[in-house]
Write a protein that holds these residues in place. Structure first.
Motif, PDB file in Angstrom:
ATOM      1  N   ASN A 136       0.849  -1.188   0.000  1.00 34.85           N
ATOM      2  CA  ASN A 136       0.000   0.000   0.000  1.00 34.85           C
ATOM      3  C   ASN A 136       0.884   1.236   0.000  1.00 34.85           C
ATOM      4  O   ASN A 136       1.929   1.264   0.645  1.00 34.85           O
ATOM      5  N   SER A 196      -6.952  -7.383  -4.111  1.00 28.59           N
ATOM      6  CA  SER A 196      -6.601  -5.970  -4.315  1.00 28.59           C
ATOM      7  C   SER A 196      -7.418  -5.057  -3.409  1.00 28.59           C
ATOM      8  O   SER A 196      -6.917  -4.044  -2.912  1.00 28.59           O
ATOM      9  N   LEU A 223      -0.773   2.036  -4.912  1.00 34.05           N
ATOM     10  CA  LEU A 223       0.096   0.925  -4.546  1.00 34.05           C
ATOM     11  C   LEU A 223       1.518   1.243  -4.971  1.00 34.05           C
ATOM     12  O   LEU A 223       1.726   1.951  -5.963  1.00 34.05           O
TER      13      LEU A 223
END
Length: 328
Positions: A136, A196, A223
């Motif tokens: 992240n 995801s 990301l």
């Protein structure tokens, strides 16, 4: 004389039977397809398998003159979808979008209801897609070294996600831990879509998914890619180093995707499917689409795909044993 005549008649009958069999097979191939084709994706919608299946199905529908419907049957590390196709009528109207995960499954699942190398007939490999280690964007780690500095002192605190037990992402994550002496919890999902979602939401720290589903989020800055898992860098992420460049020597695992049919499918039909698919895969339009999602189009022969399956089943069997991957 009578014996000679009987022998001659027998030879004639055999020759006629052979001719009818050959012409019958050709007629079957010419009549194919006679109804819509189901292309089974063994993962949840939204992942690389699904994206590739839909890209191929769209053009294949035009080439064959029948709708090619993408059907999702996720679960059990892609083995549920494979088993469904194995048991389908072998007439070319039910196909599997298989993947590297199917060559790993025999080594990690004690009992499978099918033999992937015997119960399915390879048609062609559609594409190869590198996997990428992503976190992240809010994660402090900017590279693999910084990530290791985070997770090494905190065994069992962080988690990585995969597309399911026994998939390439699971194996990559396990090998990553073994090579770095780290302890990260494995969370299996039914596909890249739900994986995801949790990665973006911060429920898990990282994943080793294929580039395709995470590339839009990387471009959007949600990301952060830290490394690709293949031996060479990806053209889609040229500035992202390989795991080997990051210090994990010999790390080289990517993901291939290809189409297979039930084993008893007539060879003429398999050949017809291969011809049409290879034309599509090698077309400039399809190649451009693959470049956009970080995939390398292949389009090989059925025999070449069979050889690939055999060699990778052996390779991953050894990796699974060395990495001590266990299905819980």
């Amino acid at each position: 004389m009578k014996a000679i005549q009987t022998f001659s008649r027998r030879r004639v009958v055999q020759a006629m039977a052979l001719t009818l069999a050959v012409s019958g097979g050709s007629a079957m191939a010419q009549a194919f397809p006679s109804k819509p084709i189901s292309l089974v994706v063994p993962f949840a919608a939204g992942g690389t398998t699904d994206v590739l299946a839909r890209a191929l199905a769209d053009k294949l529908s035009q080439a064959l003159g029948q709708p090619v419907i993408v059907e999702s049957k996720p679960g059990a590390g892609a083995t549920i979808g494979a088993d469904y196709v194995v048991k389908a009528k072998p007439d070319g109207h039910t196909l599997l979008m298989g993947a590297v995960h199917h060559t790993i499954a025999p080594a990690v699942y004690k009992k499978l209801p099918y033999d992937f190398s015997k119960d399915l007939a390879p048609v062609t490999t559609v594409a190869l897609v590198p996997n990428v280690l992503v976190v992240n964007a809010s994660t402090p780690a900017k590279n693999v070294a910084e990530l290791l500095a985070m997770i090494k002192p905190a065994p069992g605190k962080y988690a990585f996600g995969s597309n399911g037990n026994g998939t390439a992402q699971h194996l990559i994550g396990t090998q990553f831990q073994n090579l770095t002496s780290t302890d990260v919890i494995h969370i299996p999902y039914k596909g890249s879509g739900p994986l995801s979602t949790d990665l973006l939401g911060g429920q898990i720290l990282m994943s080793f998914d294929t580039i395709t589903p995470v590339l839009p989020h990387i471009k959007a800055g949600k990301l952060r890619p830290l490394a690709v898992t293949t031996a060479k860098r990806s053209a889609a992420l040229p500035d992202v180093p390989t795991l080997e460049e990051a210090g994990l020597k010999g790390f080289n695992i990517g993901t291939w995707f290809g189409v297979l049919a039930p084993a008893a499918t007539p060879k003429d039909i398999v050949a017809r499917l291969n011809t049409e698919m290879v034309k599509i895969i090698q077309s400039p339009e399809f190649k451009a689409k693959m470049a956009d999602i970080g995939a390398e189009p292949i389009g090989n022969t059925s025999a070449q795909m069979a050889q690939q399956i055999a060699s990778e089943t052996e390779k991953f069997g050894k990796l699974v044993k060395d990495a001590k991957v266990v299905i819980e």
